[in-house]
Design a protein around this motif. Structure first.
Motif, PDB file in Angstrom:
ATOM      1  N   THR A  26       0.747  -1.421   0.076  1.00 36.91           N
ATOM      2  CA  THR A  26      -0.025   0.109   0.175  1.00 36.91           C
ATOM      3  C   THR A  26       0.791   1.301  -0.043  1.00 36.91           C
ATOM      4  O   THR A  26      -0.049   2.450   0.130  1.00 36.91           O
ATOM      5  CB  THR A  26      -1.236  -0.046   1.203  1.00 36.91           C
ATOM      6  N   GLY A  27       2.225   0.657   0.376  1.00 37.87           N
ATOM      7  CA  GLY A  27       3.274   2.283   0.432  1.00 37.87           C
ATOM      8  C   GLY A  27       4.442   1.578  -0.070  1.00 37.87           C
ATOM      9  O   GLY A  27       4.979   0.917   0.393  1.00 37.87           O
ATOM     10  N   THR A  28       5.200   2.998  -0.590  1.00 35.48           N
ATOM     11  CA  THR A  28       7.103   2.496  -0.711  1.00 35.48           C
ATOM     12  C   THR A  28       7.401   4.358  -1.140  1.00 35.48           C
ATOM     13  O   THR A  28       6.809   4.770  -1.202  1.00 35.48           O
ATOM     14  CB  THR A  28       6.975   2.469  -2.407  1.00 35.48           C
ATOM     15  N   ARG A  70       8.822   8.517   3.426  1.00 40.42           N
ATOM     16  CA  ARG A  70       8.041   7.892   2.208  1.00 40.42           C
ATOM     17  C   ARG A  70       7.078   6.960   1.954  1.00 40.42           C
ATOM     18  O   ARG A  70       6.386   7.543   1.458  1.00 40.42           O
ATOM     19  CB  ARG A  70       9.079   8.296   1.623  1.00 40.42           C
ATOM     20  N   ALA A  71       7.409   5.853   2.660  1.00 37.98           N
ATOM     21  CA  ALA A  71       6.736   4.945   2.594  1.00 37.98           C
ATOM     22  C   ALA A  71       5.549   5.283   3.747  1.00 37.98           C
ATOM     23  O   ALA A  71       3.816   5.279   2.578  1.00 37.98           O
ATOM     24  CB  ALA A  71       7.305   3.651   2.804  1.00 37.98           C
ATOM     25  N   ILE A  72       5.392   5.498   4.756  1.00 36.11           N
ATOM     26  CA  ILE A  72       4.201   5.909   5.372  1.00 36.11           C
ATOM     27  C   ILE A  72       3.427   6.972   4.719  1.00 36.11           C
ATOM     28  O   ILE A  72       2.053   6.419   4.858  1.00 36.11           O
ATOM     29  CB  ILE A  72       4.629   6.542   7.203  1.00 36.11           C
ATOM     30  N   ARG A 110      -0.186  -4.114   9.610  1.00 30.59           N
ATOM     31  CA  ARG A 110       0.369  -3.656   8.453  1.00 30.59           C
ATOM     32  C   ARG A 110       2.014  -3.610   9.289  1.00 30.59           C
ATOM     33  O   ARG A 110       2.122  -3.821  10.535  1.00 30.59           O
ATOM     34  CB  ARG A 110      -0.230  -2.328   8.868  1.00 30.59           C
ATOM     35  N   VAL A 111       2.403  -4.445   7.710  1.00 33.45           N
ATOM     36  CA  VAL A 111       4.654  -4.464   8.664  1.00 33.45           C
ATOM     37  C   VAL A 111       5.312  -3.286   7.249  1.00 33.45           C
ATOM     38  O   VAL A 111       4.209  -4.057   5.894  1.00 33.45           O
ATOM     39  CB  VAL A 111       4.154  -5.762   8.375  1.00 33.45           C
ATOM     40  N   MET A 112       5.850  -2.511   8.235  1.00 29.17           N
ATOM     41  CA  MET A 112       6.895  -2.254   6.936  1.00 29.17           C
ATOM     42  C   MET A 112       8.275  -3.062   6.924  1.00 29.17           C
ATOM     43  O   MET A 112       8.403  -3.796   8.215  1.00 29.17           O
ATOM     44  CB  MET A 112       6.906  -0.932   7.709  1.00 29.17           C
ATOM     45  N   ALA A 124      11.458   1.643   1.610  1.00 26.55           N
ATOM     46  CA  ALA A 124      10.323   0.712   2.633  1.00 26.55           C
ATOM     47  C   ALA A 124       9.433   0.726   1.562  1.00 26.55           C
ATOM     48  O   ALA A 124       9.111   1.050   1.108  1.00 26.55           O
ATOM     49  CB  ALA A 124      10.827   1.975   3.885  1.00 26.55           C
ATOM     50  N   VAL A 125       8.577  -0.863   2.408  1.00 28.52           N
ATOM     51  CA  VAL A 125       7.336  -0.932   1.713  1.00 28.52           C
ATOM     52  C   VAL A 125       6.423  -1.274   2.531  1.00 28.52           C
ATOM     53  O   VAL A 125       6.622  -1.699   3.559  1.00 28.52           O
ATOM     54  CB  VAL A 125       7.843  -2.633   0.550  1.00 28.52           C
ATOM     55  N   ILE A 126       5.804  -0.724   2.875  1.00 32.93           N
ATOM     56  CA  ILE A 126       4.505  -1.061   3.458  1.00 32.93           C
ATOM     57  C   ILE A 126       3.278  -2.862   2.535  1.00 32.93           C
ATOM     58  O   ILE A 126       2.040  -2.149   2.217  1.00 32.93           O
ATOM     59  CB  ILE A 126       3.809   0.139   4.015  1.00 32.93           C
TER      60      ILE A 126
END
Length: 360
Positions: free
Chosen positions: A12-14, A79-81, A161-163, A190-192
Motif C-alpha cells: 500500500t506504500g513505498t 516516505r513509505a508511510i 500492517r508491516v513495514m 521501505a515498503v508497507i
C-alpha cells in the motif's frame, strides 16, 4: 473473526532514498587494485572499462559522510508511510533488512545495538509499544525474505500492517584495493504491506526460499584487504565473483520456477520481474535460463526493469528501490496495472535464494 486464509499481503506504500553522490568509473582512476597480493599492472582505464562491460555498472551512489544506514532507512520509511497515507502508530511490525548495521564514515566498525529497526522506530518517534521492531540479516535477499516474513505475520491474522525496509551503506565496508568494490553502492527503500481480504489471488500469492550453505557459504564473506601491507585488522566484503555467477545462473531460475509453479500460473502471465540488481549480464543470463525451463527461447521485451547501470548494487535495497521507482513511473517503459502478476527474486550471501509471486 474473518477466515485467515482469505487474508492477503498487499503493498500500500513505498518510499526510497537514493544518495545524491554519483560515483562514476572515473572516481576509481587513482585506485590501486591488488590481485593475489600483487598490484595490478594493467592500465586503470582498461580495468574500469572491462568492469563496466562485465557488470553493466557505470555509476553507483554513496551516502554523505555525516549519515549512517539507519538515517537513510528512516527517510525511506517516512516516505513509505506518507505514500500509504497511514498513521505510523498503526504499524504492527518494522522489519529492517540489512547486513552491516550502522557503519560510520572513516570506520570499519558495525553497530547493531540497538537493532536498526529500533533506531528507525526511535527516529520516526513511533510510541506504540505494540509496533515490534527487529532486523533480518540474510545477505542481499534480505528484503525479499522480510516481505515473506511480513506475509506470514499477516496471514496468521496477527498483524495488519508491516513495514519492510531494505537499506545498506556498502561503500563503508568495501576494500578500496579490490576491483569488486566498484560493484557496491548505498541506498534505502521501505515498503508497507497491509492485510486485505479477498476470495481471489492478491498480493503475495506464493513464495520459495532455499539456503545452500555447506558448499556455497564461502562465496561471500568478510576478509582482509587485498593490499598485503594493510595490517589494521579491518575486514571487508569479499566475494568469489566467478563461482557466484555460476551458482546464481544455475540455481536462481529453479527457485523462481518453484514459486511460479506454486502460484499455479503460467510464466507468460508474469508481466514484470523485480530481480536483485547484482550484475546486469548475470540477471540477463538468469532470465534466459528461467524461460528455457519452460521451453521458451526468448524473454519478452520490457519484462525486467534494470537500475544497475546508474545505481549499482545496494544489496537489500535494490529490489524495493526498483519497486518504488516503477510504481512511481520513474523507470522508462515500465508500469504495473491492477491484476498484473510480478515476480520478485534475489540471491546472495549464505548462499540464499528466494522469490515470491505478487498480484497487483
Amino acid at each position: 473473526m474473518s477466515n485467515k486464509t482469505n487474508l492477503h499481503s498487499v503493498i500500500t506504500g513505498t518510499g526510497s532514498y537514493i544518495p545524491e553522490n554519483i560515483i562514476s568509473g572515473d572516481s576509481f582512476l587513482t585506485s590501486t587494485f591488488y590481485d593475489n597480493g600483487v598490484a595490478l599492472e594493467k592500465d586503470i582505464n582498461e580495468v574500469i572499462n572491462k568492469f563496466a562491460e562485465i557488470t553493466e555498472i557505470l555509476e553507483r551512489r554513496y551516502v554523505d559522510d555525516n549519515i549512517v544506514n539507519s538515517d537513510i532507512a528512516a527517510i525511506a520509511a517516512q516516505r513509505a508511510i506518507d505514500d500509504a497515507g497511514i498513521d505510523k502508530e498503526t504499524l504492527d511490525h518494522i522489519i529492517f533488512c540489512h547486513n552491516f548495521g550502522d557503519v560510520k564514515s572513516g570506520s570499519n566498525r558495525m553497530d547493531i545495538l540497538p537493532s536498526l529497526a529500533a533506531k528507525v522506530k526511535q527516529t520516526l518517534h513511533i510510541l506504540n509499544p505494540d509496533c515490534v521492531a527487529y532486523d533480518i540479516i540474510f545477505g542481499c535477499p534480505g528484503w525479499v525474505q522480510g516481505a515473506i516474513q511480513a506475509n506470514y505475520l499477516i496471514q496468521s491474522g496477527d498483524a495488519k500492517r508491516v513495514m519492510v525496509i531494505g537499506a545498506e551503506t556498502l561503500s563503508r565496508i568495501t576494500d578500496p584495493h579490490d576491483r569488486d568494490s566498484m560493484i557496491f553502492s548505498d541506498g534505502a527503500a521501505a515498503v508497507i504491506f497491509e492485510a486485505q481480504e479477498s476470495e481471489n489471488p492478491l498480493g503475495i500469492v506464493a513464495h520459495k526460499t532455499q539456503t545452500y550453505a555447506v558448499d556455497y557459504g564461502s562465496l561471500l564473506v568478510m576478509g582482509k584487504s587485498n593490499n598485503p601491507s594493510e595490517c589494521n585488522g579491518n575486514t571487508y566484503l569479499k566475494m568469489n565473483g566467478r563461482k557466484l555467477y555460476e551458482f546464481a545462473v544455475i540455481n536462481v531460475p529453479q527457485v523462481v520456477k518453484k514459486a511460479i509453479d506454486k502460484a499455479e500460473i503460467d510464466i507468460k502471465d508474469v508481466r514484470i520481474v523485480f530481480i536483485h540488481q547484482a550484475n546486469g549480464k548475470m540477471d540477463t543470463a538468469i532470465m534466459k535460463r528461467l524461460f528455457k525451463l519452460y521451453d521458451l527461447d526468448t524473454v519478452p521485451e520490457n519484462l525486467v526493469p534494470m537500475t544497475i547501470s546508474w545505481l549499482g548494487n545496494s544489496s537489500v535495497a535494490t529490489i524495493p528501490t526498483l519497486l518504488d521507482l516503477v510504481l512511481k513511473e520513474k523507470v522508462e517503459g515500465y508500469k504495473v496495472k491492477k491484476g498484473d502478476y510480478a515476480v520478485f527474486a534475489s540471491v546472495g550471501a549464505g548462499m540464499h535464494i528466494n522469490a515470491f509471486v505478487y498480484r497487483f
